[in-house]
Design a protein around this motif. Sequence first.
Motif, PDB file in Angstrom:
ATOM      1  N   PRO A  33       0.821  -1.214   0.000  1.00 48.22           N
ATOM      2  CA  PRO A  33       0.000   0.000   0.000  1.00 48.22           C
ATOM      3  C   PRO A  33       0.854   1.262   0.000  1.00 48.22           C
ATOM      4  CG  PRO A  33      -0.679  -1.520   1.749  1.00 48.22           C
ATOM      5  CD  PRO A  33       0.608  -2.031   1.197  1.00 48.22           C
ATOM      6  N   THR A  38     -17.805   4.618   2.566  1.00 50.40           N
ATOM      7  CA  THR A  38     -18.075   4.229   1.186  1.00 50.40           C
ATOM      8  C   THR A  38     -18.320   5.485   0.355  1.00 50.40           C
ATOM      9  OG1 THR A  38     -19.153   2.214   1.986  1.00 50.40           O
ATOM     10  CG2 THR A  38     -19.556   2.827  -0.307  1.00 50.40           C
ATOM     11  N   TRP A  81      -6.861  -1.976   7.844  1.00 56.17           N
ATOM     12  CA  TRP A  81      -8.044  -1.587   7.094  1.00 56.17           C
ATOM     13  C   TRP A  81      -8.113  -2.436   5.837  1.00 56.17           C
ATOM     14  CZ3 TRP A  81     -11.559   2.091   8.671  1.00 56.17           C
ATOM     15  CH2 TRP A  81     -11.191   2.826   9.802  1.00 56.17           C
ATOM     16  N   PRO A  87      -8.758   6.436   6.705  1.00 59.17           N
ATOM     17  CA  PRO A  87      -8.149   7.378   5.753  1.00 59.17           C
ATOM     18  C   PRO A  87      -9.004   8.636   5.613  1.00 59.17           C
ATOM     19  CG  PRO A  87      -8.184   5.151   4.865  1.00 59.17           C
ATOM     20  CD  PRO A  87      -8.979   5.124   6.127  1.00 59.17           C
ATOM     21  N   LEU A 100     -10.705   9.032   0.010  1.00 60.78           N
ATOM     22  CA  LEU A 100     -10.516   7.918  -0.904  1.00 60.78           C
ATOM     23  C   LEU A 100     -10.118   8.488  -2.255  1.00 60.78           C
ATOM     24  CD1 LEU A 100     -13.569   5.717   0.138  1.00 60.78           C
ATOM     25  CD2 LEU A 100     -11.179   5.446   0.778  1.00 60.78           C
ATOM     26  N   GLU A 128     -15.768   2.872  -3.932  1.00 64.55           N
ATOM     27  CA  GLU A 128     -14.598   2.732  -3.063  1.00 64.55           C
ATOM     28  C   GLU A 128     -15.104   2.544  -1.641  1.00 64.55           C
ATOM     29  OE1 GLU A 128     -11.319   2.911  -3.850  1.00 64.55           O
ATOM     30  OE2 GLU A 128     -11.338   3.804  -5.842  1.00 64.55           O
ATOM     31  N   ARG A 129     -14.498   1.619  -0.902  1.00 62.72           N
ATOM     32  CA  ARG A 129     -14.877   1.410   0.498  1.00 62.72           C
ATOM     33  C   ARG A 129     -13.646   1.034   1.299  1.00 62.72           C
ATOM     34  NH1 ARG A 129     -19.784  -2.477   1.593  1.00 62.72           N
ATOM     35  NH2 ARG A 129     -20.910  -0.551   1.116  1.00 62.72           N
ATOM     36  N   VAL A 130     -13.556   1.559   2.520  1.00 60.23           N
ATOM     37  CA  VAL A 130     -12.556   1.092   3.482  1.00 60.23           C
ATOM     38  C   VAL A 130     -13.301   0.591   4.707  1.00 60.23           C
ATOM     39  CG1 VAL A 130     -10.609   2.506   2.715  1.00 60.23           C
ATOM     40  CG2 VAL A 130     -12.183   3.415   4.410  1.00 60.23           C
ATOM     41  N   TRP A 187      -9.196  -2.145   1.989  1.00 63.43           N
ATOM     42  CA  TRP A 187      -9.531  -1.186   0.943  1.00 63.43           C
ATOM     43  C   TRP A 187     -10.154  -1.966  -0.202  1.00 63.43           C
ATOM     44  CZ3 TRP A 187      -5.561   1.495  -2.733  1.00 63.43           C
ATOM     45  CH2 TRP A 187      -6.241   2.373  -3.586  1.00 63.43           C
ATOM     46  N   GLN A 238     -12.161  -1.564  -4.055  1.00 61.49           N
ATOM     47  CA  GLN A 238     -12.613  -0.774  -5.197  1.00 61.49           C
ATOM     48  C   GLN A 238     -13.332  -1.725  -6.140  1.00 61.49           C
ATOM     49  OE1 GLN A 238     -10.422   0.607  -8.957  1.00 61.49           O
ATOM     50  NE2 GLN A 238     -10.161   2.318  -7.526  1.00 61.49           N
TER      51      GLN A 238
END
Length: 147
Positions: free
Chosen positions: A41, A100, A122, A73, A76, A112-114, A124, A126
């Motif tokens: 990352p 999201t 985390w 974060p 995104l 995008e979601r974390v 990540w 996509q």
Amino acid sequence: AAYAVSERVDPMQTLRDAQGFISVEVPRSWETSLARDGWTPPGATASYPALRVGRADDPSGVFVGLMPGTEMPNALPGHDECANEEEPVFGSSRNRRMQTVAYTECPGVIIERVIRVSSNRWLWIQVRSEDRASANRVLDSIDTQGL
């Protein structure tokens, strides 16, 4: 009639990263290119479990990767090819914090979601898909084993 409808729906398949930490269900037609050996990352020096599924000739695909961090974060990644960025949605699932953001008015939809999976990790995600329903189906299928 159910058989005829099921024949038109792209059958799903479950794929896992090389270490078996991450699994995701994707339409079978998405698996033309598969990478499951991990990633480094941004800002990290070590490799973390990850999985990428997609096709070079089709924007549909998914990336799922673990990344270090104790805080969510701040932002995104944006997507210049999309004309609309929806407001971030904050929430939790299975007592895990998440954020999201959906991008629309682009080739298909990008989500995008974390998700916080531990005190210092985390996930990540996509997802790029032709439609939001398919993207949500893939998002809902993601699982992390032992995290």
